[in-house]
Design an enzyme around this catalytic site. Structure first.
Site, short mmCIF file in Angstrom:
data_model
loop_
_atom_site.label_atom_id
_atom_site.label_comp_id
_atom_site.label_asym_id
_atom_site.label_seq_id
_atom_site.Cartn_x
_atom_site.Cartn_y
_atom_site.Cartn_z
N ASN A 7 0.86 -1.19 0.00
CA ASN A 7 0.00 0.00 0.00
C ASN A 7 0.90 1.25 0.00
O ASN A 7 1.74 1.40 0.89
CB ASN A 7 -0.90 -0.05 1.25
CG ASN A 7 -1.79 1.16 1.35
OD1 ASN A 7 -1.33 2.29 1.19
ND2 ASN A 7 -3.06 0.96 1.62
N HIS A 10 0.98 6.22 1.88
CA HIS A 10 1.78 7.13 2.71
C HIS A 10 2.75 7.98 1.92
O HIS A 10 3.18 9.03 2.39
CB HIS A 10 2.49 6.34 3.81
CG HIS A 10 1.51 5.73 4.76
ND1 HIS A 10 0.78 6.48 5.65
CD2 HIS A 10 1.10 4.45 4.90
CE1 HIS A 10 -0.04 5.67 6.31
NE2 HIS A 10 0.14 4.44 5.87
N HIS A 43 -5.70 3.60 -1.55
CA HIS A 43 -7.01 3.90 -0.97
C HIS A 43 -7.39 5.31 -1.40
O HIS A 43 -6.68 6.26 -1.09
CB HIS A 43 -6.89 3.81 0.56
CG HIS A 43 -8.17 4.01 1.30
ND1 HIS A 43 -8.25 3.89 2.67
CD2 HIS A 43 -9.42 4.32 0.89
CE1 HIS A 43 -9.50 4.11 3.06
NE2 HIS A 43 -10.23 4.39 2.00
N ARG A 45 -9.70 8.03 -0.56
CA ARG A 45 -10.64 8.40 0.50
C ARG A 45 -11.57 9.50 0.02
O ARG A 45 -11.22 10.28 -0.85
CB ARG A 45 -9.87 8.91 1.73
CG ARG A 45 -9.28 7.79 2.56
CD ARG A 45 -8.62 8.35 3.81
NE ARG A 45 -8.30 7.28 4.74
CZ ARG A 45 -9.09 6.88 5.72
NH1 ARG A 45 -10.25 7.47 5.93
NH2 ARG A 45 -8.72 5.90 6.51
N ARG A 49 -7.43 12.75 1.13
CA ARG A 49 -6.34 13.27 1.99
C ARG A 49 -4.96 12.82 1.52
O ARG A 49 -3.97 13.44 1.85
CB ARG A 49 -6.56 12.87 3.45
CG ARG A 49 -6.38 11.41 3.71
CD ARG A 49 -6.34 11.12 5.19
NE ARG A 49 -7.66 11.25 5.79
CZ ARG A 49 -8.03 10.55 6.87
NH1 ARG A 49 -7.17 9.73 7.46
NH2 ARG A 49 -9.23 10.67 7.37
N GLU A 70 -8.76 0.38 -2.73
CA GLU A 70 -9.47 0.34 -1.46
C GLU A 70 -10.42 1.53 -1.45
O GLU A 70 -10.02 2.64 -1.81
CB GLU A 70 -8.39 0.52 -0.38
CG GLU A 70 -8.70 -0.09 0.93
CD GLU A 70 -7.54 0.10 1.89
OE1 GLU A 70 -6.40 -0.27 1.55
OE2 GLU A 70 -7.79 0.64 2.97
N THR A 101 -7.78 3.30 8.73
CA THR A 101 -8.96 2.45 8.88
C THR A 101 -8.92 1.82 10.27
O THR A 101 -7.96 1.16 10.64
CB THR A 101 -8.94 1.34 7.79
OG1 THR A 101 -8.65 1.95 6.54
CG2 THR A 101 -10.27 0.64 7.72
N GLU A 151 -10.67 -9.88 3.69
CA GLU A 151 -9.36 -9.51 4.25
C GLU A 151 -9.53 -9.42 5.75
O GLU A 151 -10.32 -8.59 6.24
CB GLU A 151 -8.86 -8.17 3.69
CG GLU A 151 -7.50 -7.79 4.29
CD GLU A 151 -6.97 -6.45 3.81
OE1 GLU A 151 -7.48 -5.90 2.80
OE2 GLU A 151 -6.05 -5.91 4.47
N HIS A 198 -3.12 -5.01 7.94
CA HIS A 198 -3.22 -3.85 8.84
C HIS A 198 -2.30 -4.01 10.04
O HIS A 198 -2.39 -4.99 10.77
CB HIS A 198 -4.65 -3.59 9.32
CG HIS A 198 -4.90 -2.11 9.52
ND1 HIS A 198 -4.36 -1.42 10.56
CD2 HIS A 198 -5.55 -1.21 8.77
CE1 HIS A 198 -4.71 -0.15 10.46
NE2 HIS A 198 -5.42 0.02 9.37
N1 PXP Z 1 -5.57 -3.35 4.58
C1 PXP Z 1 -6.50 -2.38 4.67
C2 PXP Z 1 -7.91 -2.72 4.34
C3 PXP Z 1 -6.14 -1.07 5.06
O1 PXP Z 1 -7.09 -0.13 5.17
C4 PXP Z 1 -4.79 -0.79 5.31
C5 PXP Z 1 -4.39 0.61 5.66
O2 PXP Z 1 -4.57 1.46 4.58
C6 PXP Z 1 -3.87 -1.82 5.18
C7 PXP Z 1 -4.29 -3.10 4.84
C8 PXP Z 1 -2.42 -1.59 5.43
O3 PXP Z 1 -2.24 -1.28 6.78
P1 PXP Z 1 -0.82 -0.74 7.27
O4 PXP Z 1 -0.62 0.58 6.61
O5 PXP Z 1 -1.00 -0.65 8.75
O6 PXP Z 1 0.19 -1.76 6.84
#
Ligand code: PXP
Length: 249
Positions: A7, A10, A43, A45, A49, A70, A101, A151, A198
């Site tokens: 992901n 960031h 993602h 949003r 953001r 996402e 999330t 997931e 996550h």
């Molecule tokens: N899976 C989902 C559904 C998420 O919302 C996120 C965060 O955007 C992640 C995985 C990844 O989480 P992390 O950034 O804590 O690795």
């Protein structure tokens, strides 16, 4: 072998802090792929953001690995998904004031709305994934709505690790691992694909990667955080090596 989907939100968070053009998440995705990412996740949003719609379409044009989008189950996001046609649509709950999330979808409280949303996604030939807590009732509800992928939210496991000074074998952590393990087994019994994610880090991912039956791990924050010091390729490659080592053990 478990696949690693990275992901890259960031990277866009840092760019948006200055409302400028760098760092570019598309370059980050390319570096992640060189490092071994099997998929890229972003993602979009409601408040935009971090990732912008233009990022989604730029990624769509240049990615050679599956793109996972996402989103929250809204009409606006449905239109975006149907236009961008990602390889997977990952439905998550979204709160304006949350930092990330915070919990899994409460599918049971919106069976009709989510069924209609999933129907549109499926009609567009995209698999729909439900981000849910390790809870059999939510898994049953996901199946009822037509999701083909769940997931499992590993945030409670990650928080238990942090609350116990990064211990991976104290009682509280072992209980959370068992919860994820049982949820993965239940998702598979229902004939759905099971992913997890996550809060996973280079330090804690072993516990989850060792669970049989997970198809993909979705990891963002820890990989991008480590990239500040090691670079994205290296950070992804380290994460991938840890996952592979566990699988071969
Ligand atoms: N899976 C989902 C559904 C998420 O919302 C996120 C965060 O955007 C992640 C995985 C990844 O989480 P992390 O950034 O804590 O690795």
């Amino acid at each position: 072998m478990i696949k690693l989907c990275v992901n890259i939100d960031h990277v866009a968070t840092l760019r948006q802090a200055r409302m400028t053009i760098e760092p570019d998440p598309i370059l980050a995705a390319q570096e992640a792929i060189i490092g071994g990412a099997d998929g890229i996740t972003l993602h979009i949003r409601e408040d935009r953001r971090h990732m912008q719609d233009s990022d989604l379409f730029r990624l769509r044009e240049c990615l050679q690995v599956p793109l996972n989008l996402e989103l929250a189950a809204t009409t606006e996001m449905l239109e975006l998904a149907l236009k961008a046609r990602p390889e997977m649509v990952m439905v998550v709950p979204e709160g304006r004031n949350e930092i990330t999330t915070e919990g899994g979808l409460d599918i049971r409280s919106d069976i009709d709305g989510l069924t209609a949303f999933v129907d549109h996604i499926t009609a567009g030939s995209m698999p729909a994934s439900a981000f849910i807590d390790a809870d059999t009732e939510q898994i049953d509800a996901a199946k009822q709505c037509g999701f083909t992928v769940c997931e499992i939210h590993t945030g409670p496991f990650a928080e238990a690790v942090l609350a116990n000074n990064c211990s991976l074998d104290c009682e509280e952590v072992l209980l959370e691992i068992e919860r994820v393990q049982n949820a993965v087994a239940y998702v598979l019994e229902q004939g759905m694909q099971c992913n997890a994610g996550h809060g996973l880090t280079h330090g804690n991912v072993r516990c989850i990667a060792s669970i049989q039956g997970i198809t993909e791990l979705h990891i963002g924050h820890s990989i991008i955080s480590r990239s500040i010091f090691a670079g994205i390729q290296q950070s992804v490659s380290e994460m991938k090596t840890i996952i592979q080592e566990v699988q071969h053990a």
